[in-house]
Design a protein around this motif. Structure first.
Motif, PDB file in Angstrom:
ATOM      1  N   GLU A   1      -2.991   5.125   7.461  1.00 49.07           N
ATOM      2  CA  GLU A   1      -4.575   4.890   7.812  1.00 49.07           C
ATOM      3  C   GLU A   1      -4.974   3.567   8.111  1.00 49.07           C
ATOM      4  O   GLU A   1      -5.696   3.385   9.499  1.00 49.07           O
ATOM      5  CB  GLU A   1      -5.592   5.040   6.549  1.00 49.07           C
ATOM      6  CG  GLU A   1      -5.442   6.373   5.968  1.00 49.07           C
ATOM      7  CD  GLU A   1      -6.318   7.554   6.229  1.00 49.07           C
ATOM      8  OE1 GLU A   1      -7.052   6.983   7.223  1.00 49.07           O
ATOM      9  OE2 GLU A   1      -6.276   8.550   6.009  1.00 49.07           O
ATOM     10  N   ILE A   2      -4.377   2.505   7.802  1.00 48.21           N
ATOM     11  CA  ILE A   2      -4.672   1.162   8.354  1.00 48.21           C
ATOM     12  C   ILE A   2      -4.286   1.210   9.691  1.00 48.21           C
ATOM     13  O   ILE A   2      -4.848   0.361  10.541  1.00 48.21           O
ATOM     14  CB  ILE A   2      -4.132   0.230   7.515  1.00 48.21           C
ATOM     15  CG1 ILE A   2      -4.822  -0.090   6.128  1.00 48.21           C
ATOM     16  CG2 ILE A   2      -4.087  -1.152   7.983  1.00 48.21           C
ATOM     17  CD1 ILE A   2      -3.887  -0.634   5.041  1.00 48.21           C
TER      18      ILE A   2
ATOM     19  N   VAL B   1       0.511   6.718   2.737  1.00 46.08           N
ATOM     20  CA  VAL B   1      -0.823   7.240   3.437  1.00 46.08           C
ATOM     21  C   VAL B   1      -1.629   6.212   4.052  1.00 46.08           C
ATOM     22  O   VAL B   1      -2.380   6.222   4.898  1.00 46.08           O
ATOM     23  CB  VAL B   1      -1.545   8.435   2.630  1.00 46.08           C
ATOM     24  CG1 VAL B   1      -0.590   9.651   2.665  1.00 46.08           C
ATOM     25  CG2 VAL B   1      -1.498   7.900   1.135  1.00 46.08           C
ATOM     26  N   VAL B   2      -1.808   5.187   3.096  1.00 49.23           N
ATOM     27  CA  VAL B   2      -2.916   4.114   3.301  1.00 49.23           C
ATOM     28  C   VAL B   2      -2.191   3.304   4.408  1.00 49.23           C
ATOM     29  O   VAL B   2      -3.135   2.850   5.348  1.00 49.23           O
ATOM     30  CB  VAL B   2      -2.830   3.227   2.015  1.00 49.23           C
ATOM     31  CG1 VAL B   2      -4.248   2.238   2.242  1.00 49.23           C
ATOM     32  CG2 VAL B   2      -3.626   4.276   0.881  1.00 49.23           C
TER      33      VAL B   2
ATOM     34  N   PHE C   1       0.811  -1.262   0.048  1.00 49.62           N
ATOM     35  CA  PHE C   1       0.022  -0.048   0.113  1.00 49.62           C
ATOM     36  C   PHE C   1       1.020   1.130   0.153  1.00 49.62           C
ATOM     37  O   PHE C   1       2.057   1.285   0.525  1.00 49.62           O
ATOM     38  CB  PHE C   1      -0.984  -0.082   1.311  1.00 49.62           C
ATOM     39  CG  PHE C   1      -2.220  -0.802   1.254  1.00 49.62           C
ATOM     40  CD1 PHE C   1      -2.977  -0.640   0.143  1.00 49.62           C
ATOM     41  CD2 PHE C   1      -2.157  -1.815   2.097  1.00 49.62           C
ATOM     42  CE1 PHE C   1      -4.189  -1.503   0.413  1.00 49.62           C
ATOM     43  CE2 PHE C   1      -3.269  -2.906   1.939  1.00 49.62           C
ATOM     44  CZ  PHE C   1      -4.375  -2.737   1.159  1.00 49.62           C
ATOM     45  N   PRO C   2       0.488   2.411  -0.667  1.00 50.76           N
ATOM     46  CA  PRO C   2       1.262   3.574  -0.387  1.00 50.76           C
ATOM     47  C   PRO C   2       1.051   3.889   1.244  1.00 50.76           C
ATOM     48  O   PRO C   2       0.256   3.516   1.848  1.00 50.76           O
ATOM     49  CB  PRO C   2       0.217   4.633  -1.150  1.00 50.76           C
ATOM     50  CG  PRO C   2      -0.868   3.963  -1.840  1.00 50.76           C
ATOM     51  CD  PRO C   2      -0.888   2.509  -1.222  1.00 50.76           C
TER      52      PRO C   2
END
Lengths: 308, 179
Positions: free
Chosen positions: A16-17, A12-13, A9-10
């Motif tokens: 978030e996770i 930023v993701v 994932f990038p």
């Protein structure tokens, strides 16, 4: 089902996770690999900076919590101590190369307890997440034989209530790892093997209930901190006289501001004779015009937290 | 004597029944229609719409191409946005962790294969839809509940330290572009 690869994932993701995960999941995830540990460290740095101290708690269950500056707290690890509960019942969990399996209990029937190893291994692993200078507190309130106190570093305050007792050697070992503690509440000490120069005597503030009247005489001879609050059943007036003389003459107890000994009713002990003590050290009553100094001191362990 | 409200409630209902509609074309040329309230959930799309100067009059004549999102994901995203277009704005969270209950409808919507979920999250990230991102991340986070590090490694495809080391060694052993 195919795995969902977090590393793909990038950034930023990924953040978030991880923000959506509780701290216990984050902690266990950090154990999965060094690379994941490094990713968590970079993604969740701000979250970890909010942690004021780590509380190692051993009561009905053992838990390790992160207490934040705003007094909210999050569980890092929690398990039942009297049986190996739930998910770890048939699974192996390694933290800092320590196997957390059937060792996670304070045996009520057997004479060995291993929670100290778990606390130590969690602290060791947490250095890689929270840094190695995070303040810790230890709160132990159990019934256990042969309980070994965890050798945690950076402990600022402890509440140690072990029934039937905690021995001097255990305390020596405990304080050798965290010698500069600020506060301790101690119950049921058997000071037999307590070292003469034990760091226990240098704690800033000590509260103790000395049911067997064993630790109070030692404290009256060696206490080097600021505040001591003691409850005991017996007190020899000669110990009191000796203490007061040394305090008055500045021979010892230079930092001492407050010392309070409360004698519990006990028909077996000799009653104290205050007149004898007064005469021995020539106590003078202060004039009412003299203002007594005011000292601030801790009266409790100081854990204030609520679930976040 | 009762006082009539200045803006009758029926007007709001009319807006709901006759919304401004926009057209979106996915990377594989599927066309979707989405209402104004729904499209506002995507910061990327709404910025695009305002920058292009699309209005109620010309919106349907100017479909918006979205090269990075395929039809399958766009369908899920449109469904989600239409479902949540009248939701109240979430308060800013001030503490870890974000506390919300994932509604059953959304859980069903996101009960998809991991590969699909991965692609949906990339699309959600590109279109900048915070609520859907929160929900997707919650689904991924929930996979970790009550799992050991060993199990987490399998769920999230995390190589072991030994595997990482081996990969690093083989990368350093292999000749570079000039070698």
């Amino acid at each position: 089902m195919n795995p969902i690869r977090l590393f793909n994932f990038p950034y930023v993701v990924q953040r978030e996770i991880m923000d959506s995960m509780d701290l216990q999941t984050i902690f266990l995830l950090s154990i999965s690999s060094k690379k994941m540990n490094n990713l968590i460290l970079s993604v969740e740095k701000a979250r970890f900076n909010k942690i004021k101290y780590i509380l190692y708690d051993m009561n009905l269950e053992a838990s390790i919590e992160a207490v934040n500056y705003n007094h909210t707290s999050e569980v890092i690890l929690t398990m039942d101590t009297t049986m190996v509960l739930g998910i770890y019942k048939k699974k192996k969990l390694y933290i800092s190369d320590t196997l957390i399996e059937s060792k996670w209990y304070t045996a009520r029937r057997t004479k060995t307890a291993f929670a100290d190893e778990v606390f130590e291994s969690v602290q060791k692993h947490s250095y890689g997440l929270f840094g190695d200078n995070k303040e810790c507190k230890l709160d132990i309130n159990i019934y256990a034989y042969g309980f070994r106190l965890p050798k945690l570093k950076n402990v600022s305050g402890s509440n140690i209530h072990i029934v039937p007792s905690v021995d001097g050697k255990t305390l020596n070992d405990y304080f050798s790892a965290s010698p500069n503690q600020d506060f301790i509440n101690l119950f049921g000490v058997k000071p037999g093997k307590l070292k003469i120069n034990s760091k226990l005597y240098g704690i800033n503030c000590i509260h103790t209930f000395d049911g067997k009247s064993q630790i109070v005489p030692n404290l009256l001879r060696k206490f080097a901190g600021k505040h001591a609050f003691m409850i005991t059943l017996k007190l020899d007036h000669r110990d009191v006289i000796q203490f007061l003389k040394k305090w008055k003459s500045n021979e010892l107890f230079e930092k001492l501001e407050i010392l309070q000994v409360t004698l519990r009713d006990n028909s077996d002990s000799e009653p104290m004779n205050p007149v004898e003590i007064r005469n021995a050290i020539a106590i003078k009553t202060l004039s009412e015009s003299v203002n007594s100094p005011v000292y601030n001191c801790k009266t409790s362990f100081g854990i204030r937290r609520s679930a976040s | 004597m009762s006082v009539e409200p200045e803006v009758p409630i029926v007007q709001v209902e009319e807006v709901r029944e006759n919304p401004v509609l926009y057209k979106i074309i996915s990377s594989d040329n599927h066309v979707f229609t989405i209402s104004e309230h729904a499209v506002k959930l995507s910061k990327t799309l709404w910025d695009l719409i305002t920058n292009l100067g699309l209005t109620a009059e010309n919106a349907l004549d100017n479909p918006i191409p979205v090269e990075n999102v395929n039809g399958k994901n766009m369908e899920t995203i449109v469904q989600f946005c239409e479902r949540h277009k009248y939701d109240e704005e979430e308060p800013e969270y001030t503490n870890y962790i974000r506390e919300f209950v994932l509604p059953e409808w959304d859980r069903q919507l996101l009960s998809i294969d991991n590969e699909e979920l991965f692609q949906l999250i990339l699309a959600t990230n590109y279109l900048d839809i915070q609520k859907l991102m929160d929900y997707c991340c919650r689904v991924i986070g929930d996979m970790a509940k009550d799992k050991t590090p060993e199990e987490l490694r399998i769920i999230y495809g995390i190589p072991t330290d030994a595997e990482d080391d081996a990969l690093e060694r083989s990368a350093s052993d292999s000749p570079g572009p000039s070698g």
